[in-house]
Design an enzyme around this catalytic site. Structure first.
Site, PDB file in Angstrom:
ATOM      1  N   LYS C  81       0.845  -1.193   0.000  1.00 46.18           N
ATOM      2  CA  LYS C  81       0.000   0.000   0.000  1.00 46.18           C
ATOM      3  C   LYS C  81       0.885   1.249   0.000  1.00 46.18           C
ATOM      4  O   LYS C  81       1.971   1.246   0.590  1.00 46.18           O
ATOM      5  CB  LYS C  81      -0.857  -0.066   1.272  1.00 46.18           C
ATOM      6  CG  LYS C  81      -1.938   0.986   1.437  1.00 46.18           C
ATOM      7  CD  LYS C  81      -2.722   0.710   2.739  1.00 46.18           C
ATOM      8  CE  LYS C  81      -3.859   1.692   2.971  1.00 46.18           C
ATOM      9  NZ  LYS C  81      -4.627   1.359   4.198  1.00 46.18           N
ATOM     10  N   SER C 156      -9.635   1.156   3.430  1.00 46.34           N
ATOM     11  CA  SER C 156      -8.812   2.001   2.606  1.00 46.34           C
ATOM     12  C   SER C 156      -7.750   1.245   1.805  1.00 46.34           C
ATOM     13  O   SER C 156      -7.250   1.770   0.822  1.00 46.34           O
ATOM     14  CB  SER C 156      -8.101   3.024   3.490  1.00 46.34           C
ATOM     15  OG  SER C 156      -7.185   2.376   4.367  1.00 46.34           O
ATOM     16  N   SER C 180      -9.646  -1.429   7.480  1.00 49.25           N
ATOM     17  CA  SER C 180      -9.070  -1.125   6.171  1.00 49.25           C
ATOM     18  C   SER C 180      -8.315  -2.262   5.496  1.00 49.25           C
ATOM     19  O   SER C 180      -7.963  -2.154   4.325  1.00 49.25           O
ATOM     20  CB  SER C 180      -8.150   0.093   6.270  1.00 49.25           C
ATOM     21  OG  SER C 180      -8.905   1.275   6.320  1.00 49.25           O
TER      22      SER C 180
END
Lengths: 96, 484, 489
Positions: C81, C156, C180
């Site tokens: 990420k 997310s 997330s």
């Protein structure tokens, strides 16, 4: 309902320039969220310790020894600076 | 009414940089005086993703300081973030302690005008220093930011508003500084900013109960500036009050060029720092055993030492104060006493030499006691020679200077340079006779009643003996010859 | 060959690399080609570091040839990420304010992956500063769900889950502050694990809410997830909230099955507000556990209903402080300005998107004078109550099981107008963050009508990731793999 003045005070504290449209939008949205979180008032939390630290006390690691370690050379420290002068970060005039 | 019709109420917040090798939350050096941003890393630059890693030594020093000041040490103290925007504050918050500081209570005794007074402490907490803004960096008036100092560990020591005059404030600061330097936690340097002080100043009509609104004054990096700033601020506040106005609670900056204070614009968020517990750092846990260990490691503190010198050694207060101004000097003195003796006479002799010739030579050399070539045993040896009358004042001075410069043993210097004083009756008699024989006029006047001439005769005899005559013997013989 | 390489799971690829049946260069080339072919549609990657990946693969092959592989991850192409700092590789956290930012150091977990020999393919899309549940708050465009490109991959860590579903990488790292990792894993039909707070170092992870954030792995299988966790877990002296506890061997007991396991089913989690098709699959999974010899125990988490309210005070409060460093002084965006104050205000106004602004406002308000006790402090006390509920439940069960999200992946744009509705998507996941407990999402079939993946959430005792992984593995083995996602060919 959060007033526009309150929104402006908070925005100033947070150093966020908001457009008039954002001020109105946030006043409404923040009010809705604050209404929602009001439900916490129903809970009796007297005598409850806050969980401000998520790691249990027994899991806290030992403290660091006082030893100097190499950091970044000034040029690397300043590499991402939007503006620099010599080896200083440069910012608009500061008025104390 | 005037300034004299008001009570001044002062509380001091001292920020003392701790003498650690590395910063409080990262391994960067704390050394002073490097090029801007030479001692930085991602952590103290506040780059994305970094986390603080607490330096163990900071906790040790905080506990030790707290114990020396009679504070209670919290078994669990909590870090907090103090949020505000300023270019020298890289993360947009300062990691400090707020609701639960490491030390609370305690106090410091000060003596002003012969009266002793205890100044209570509110708290001591640990925090990180900010960096430095350099104003007027370029022609456009822009400023520079140097983060070498960002993350240097600080102790903030907050007093109660117990001080009633600038004199008391200065005495408190000097006493506190002596203690911190004595403990080895701070270098006491006001000019470089490693020992800083903010003053909370308020005034109230003489004798009134209720405290006036206070202002916090910053940027006083000398005792002189502290006096100027507080004097100015007191006058300013009295004028406001007298004119029927109200003092605004605010942070004010002392401007040394103008000798004035003015409101700080950069502190406009000061009323709302949005403190909350620092989630990146677990609470600091201090075990009882750790506190005891630190307590045991405490040296005899300067005030205790000073009082002991007066009580046990019968030294005059001024001598005791001088000897305990710095720990290294006081410890050196202790070692001298250990060899030379602790009788009042021996102690006074040691104190006189320490505060006199040794202090002068040390001052000239700029060296601290550990670097003196003259070691305590050497000084004790010399004092022994003086006590025994083996060497007189001038000779001892000369030997001391030589020993201080070269590290040679004083006894050896005395011998090599022939500095031992002559007490031999015959040799002194010969010199006395020679002087009297060539000064018939002076002898006559002396005998006629001009006793002041004794000094002349002594001087002449000493000159005759190249300064080595034992003054006591010389005096006695002269008396005998002139009066007899 | 490349198509079949992509079908291997991480563990199988690792085995093939060890046996030198496949080279890291081949695997890396296959992944890069797959990204090239599919990511225009999916949008999982914010940037691909092809050259560095190829160089890392060549080095891994050279080690394999010498019989000196560093770890099971040596030569395996992974991606992280964009919240993890990567030295010299742009890292933005999905925000304009960090556009072009080249960090001078690697995050601790990135260091560990590199030290294990992993090949890093690039940086994955995410909601700006990890604030969101749909990846729609990315400043660089949304990521799409490989099962249905009109839907969100969740957030997310949307890119971290979508990249796996699209077969672009063999494993990824995400972060989980309120769900997330787990929500996108559920939406994309992969496995995602939020470790116990303190199990994985947060050093070099761009902070959202420091007392809740925790990095963790996502992968196509439970075993792959365990392998990744093994590589990144453990104490890091740069993170004082990382525990010094020894790390378990997550693979050792992985095949231990569910027999004897006591599975707590919180009464409140299946009490309504749950999509019917999601509930069907969750109940089915629970029945499977029973058939495998586990015992279902009804437990109660009475304070979990306050989770969202507590979370939306704590997380924004911490975020408002964490995002203060984006001030235009040392790095990142700086808006032109005449004075200092204007520089701050303009930089932050231009650099932050709507969601970070909203949360900064909310958090600043919650912490500001006069409100701290009523909001932040009270919310932190509620956290204690949430944790106590779990502690109580764990006296009677070994893991708690329930849904990950109230629905399957929703449509892009469906909730963007109403932040509160978006926040409610986290209702089941948030409690594990508040309680600092490990939580895992494992696929438990497809929604009966919508054909989209449903995730089962397992929450465990502190630092008991091993039991979560064992339980998840038992279910995975029992029900078999999901079909390939139809959204990308």
């Amino acid at each position: 309902m959060l007033s526009l003045e309150e929104v402006r005070r908070i925005a100033a504290l947070a150093r966020l320039e908001l457009s008039p449209a954002e001020e109105t939008l946030f006043a409404g949205q923040l009010s809705a969220i604050l209404d929602y979180v009001k439900q916490l008032e129903a809970l009796d939390v007297s005598g409850v310790e806050p969980m401000t630290h998520a790691l249990a006390a027994g899991d806290a690691p030992p403290l660091r020894a006082d030893e100097v370690r190499p950091g970044l050379p000034a040029d690397r420290a300043l590499a991402a600076a939007p503006a620099r002068a010599g080896t200083s970060f440069q910012v608009p005039r500061i008025i104390e | 009414m005037a300034v004299s019709d008001h009570d001044v109420v002062l509380g001091l917040e001292v920020h003392a940089q701790l003498l650690t090798r590395s910063k409080i939350f990262c391994g960067c050096s704390t050394a002073f005086g490097a090029e801007p941003n030479a001692h930085v890393c991602p952590v103290c630059l506040g780059l994305p993703g970094v986390l603080p890693s607490l330096n163990r030594r900071v906790v040790e020093m905080a506990v030790r300081t707290g114990l020396a000041l009679g504070c209670s040490v919290r078994p669990r103290s909590v870090w907090a973030r103090k949020n505000y925007f300023y270019p020298d504050l890289p993360k947009g918050y300062q990691i400090s302690q707020y609701e639960l500081p490491i030390c609370e209570g305690g106090g410091l005794d000060i003596t002003v005008g012969g009266a002793e007074k205890r100044v209570r402490l509110t708290r001591i907490h640990m925090e990180e220093d900010a960096g430095k803004n350099v104003h007027g960096l370029a022609a456009d008036g822009s400023s520079g930011v140097d983060l070498n100092r960002a993350g240097v560990p600080l102790l903030e020591i907050v007093s109660e508003p117990d001080l009633r005059s600038v004199d008391e404030a200065v005495e408190y600061l000097k006493e506190l500084r002596r203690l911190l330097v004595w403990l080895g936690v701070n270098d006491g340097n006001l000019e470089e900013g490693s020992f800083r002080c903010d003053a909370n100043v308020s005034v109230k009509p003489r004798g009134a109960e209720k405290l006036g609104q206070r202002c916090e004054i910053k940027n006083m990096n000398s005792f002189r500036f502290l006096r100027q700033a507080v004097d100015y601020e007191v006058r300013r506040q009295v004028e406001i009050v007298e004119a029927g106005g109200r003092v605004e609670q605010e942070t004010r900056l002392f401007d040394p060029d103008r000798g004035e204070t003015r409101a700080m614009r950069s502190k406009e968020d000061a009323h709302d720092y949005r403190y909350f517990p620092e989630p990146d750092l677990p609470p600091v846990r201090v075990e009882e055993a750790f506190v005891e260990e630190q307590r045991r490691a405490l040296p005899e503190l300067p005030q205790a030492r000073e009082r002991r010198y007066v009580r046990e050694l019968s030294l005059p207060a001024a001598d005791a104060a001088l000897l305990t101004a710095e720990r290294q000097v006081a410890d050196y003195f202790e070692e001298v006493l250990a060899r030379h003796g602790r009788t009042p006479e021996a102690a006074k002799r040691a104190a006189n030499w320490m505060n006199g010739e040794v202090a002068r030579l040390a001052n000239e050399s700029g060296l601290a006691p550990p670097s003196w070539k003259l070691r305590p045993e050497g000084l004790a040896e010399l004092l022994g020679l003086v006590a025994a009358g083996t060497v007189g004042g001038p000779g001892a001075k000369q030997a001391l200077e030589e020993a201080f410069r070269t590290g040679a043993a004083p006894a050896a210097v005395v011998q090599e340079k022939g500095l031992a004083q002559v007490s031999d009756q015959g040799a002194i008699e010969a010199a006395v006779d020679a002087v009297l024989a060539r000064s018939p006029g002076e002898v006559e006047r002396y005998r006629a009643g001009n006793k002041k001439l004794m000094g002349f005769f002594v001087g002449q005899v000493m000159k005759e003996m190249k300064g080595k005559g034992n003054p006591a013997v010389v005096n006695a013989l002269l008396q005998k010859r002139l009066e007899g | 060959m490349s198509a079949s390489i992509l079908e291997l799971d991480l563990r199988a690829l690792s085995g093939a690399l060890a046996a030198r049946e496949v080279s890291s260069r081949e695997a890396t080339a296959a992944a890069l080609e797959r990204i090239r072919a599919t990511d225009g549609q999916v949008g999982a990657f914010l940037r691909v570091t092809a050259e560095q990946a190829r160089a890392a693969a060549a080095a891994a092959d050279e080690r394999a040839a010498r019989g000196a592989r560093l770890s099971p991850l040596d030569g395996v192409p992974l991606a992280v990420k964009d919240i993890f700092l990567t030295e010299g590789v742009e890292t933005t956290a999905g925000s304009r304010i960090l556009e072009g930012y080249l960090p001078p150091y690697d995050a601790a977990v990135v260091e560990r992956l590199r030290a294990a020999g992993a090949v890093l393919l690039g940086k994955l899309n995410m909601d700006e500063f990890a604030m969101g549940s749909s990846n729609e708050n990315s400043a660089y465009g949304p990521c799409r769900n490989p099962w249905d490109l009109a839907r969100t991959p969740g957030g997310s860590s949307g890119g971290s889950a979508a990249a796996l579903a699209a077969r672009q990488a063999w494993g990824t790292l995400g972060t989980d502050t309120g769900g997330s990792i787990r929500e996108p894993a559920a939406f994309c039909g992969v496995v995602g694990l939020k470790p116990t707070y303190g199990r994985v170092s947060r050093y070099g992870v761009i902070a959202f809410a420091s007392s809740l954030d925790q990095p963790g792995p996502l992968a196509r299988t439970v075993a792959d997830t365990a392998l990744l966790l093994q590589a990144v877990a453990g104490h890091d002296e740069r993170d004082m909230t990382s525990s010094a506890r020894p790390v378990d061997d997550y693979l050792a007991g992985l095949e231990g099955g569910a027999r004897g396991l006591r599975i707590g089913v919180p009464r409140e989690w299946l009490a309504g507000g749950l999509d019917a098709g999601v509930e069907v699959r969750v109940r089915e999974a629970l029945r499977r556990y029973e058939r495998m010899g586990a015992t279902l125990v009804e437990v109660s988490l009475p304070h979990s209903r306050y989770g969202i309210a507590a979370y939306y005070l704590i997380a924004p409060a911490e975020a408002s402080s964490n995002l203060a460093r984006y001030d235009g002084v040392r790095f990142g965006l700086r808006a032109p300005a005449r004075g200092l104050r204007e520089m701050y205000q303009q930089t932050r106004a231009r650099g932050f998107g709507a969601e970070p602004k909203r949360r900064i406002m909310l958090g600043t308000y919650a912490l500001s004078a006069g409100y701290y006790d009523a909001y932040y402090l009270r919310a932190q006390k509620v956290r204690t109550l949430v944790r106590r509920d779990f502690d109580e439940a764990f006296t009677r069960c070994d893991v708690v099981a329930g849904p990950v999200a109230p629905t399957v992946a929703f449509r892009l744009g469906e909730k963007v107008e109403d932040p509160l509705q978006m926040y409610l998507a986290d209702v089941f996941t948030i409690t594990a963050n508040l309680a600092a407990l490990p939580g895992l999402s494992v696929p438990c079939g497809l929604h009966p009508e919508q054909g989209l993946p449903v995730g089962l959430q397992l929450v465990g005792r502190p630092f008991d990731e091993a039991t979560l992984l064992r339980a998840a593995r038992a279910l995975e083995r029992e029900q078999g793999p999901l079909p390939p996602p139809p959204g990308v060919a």
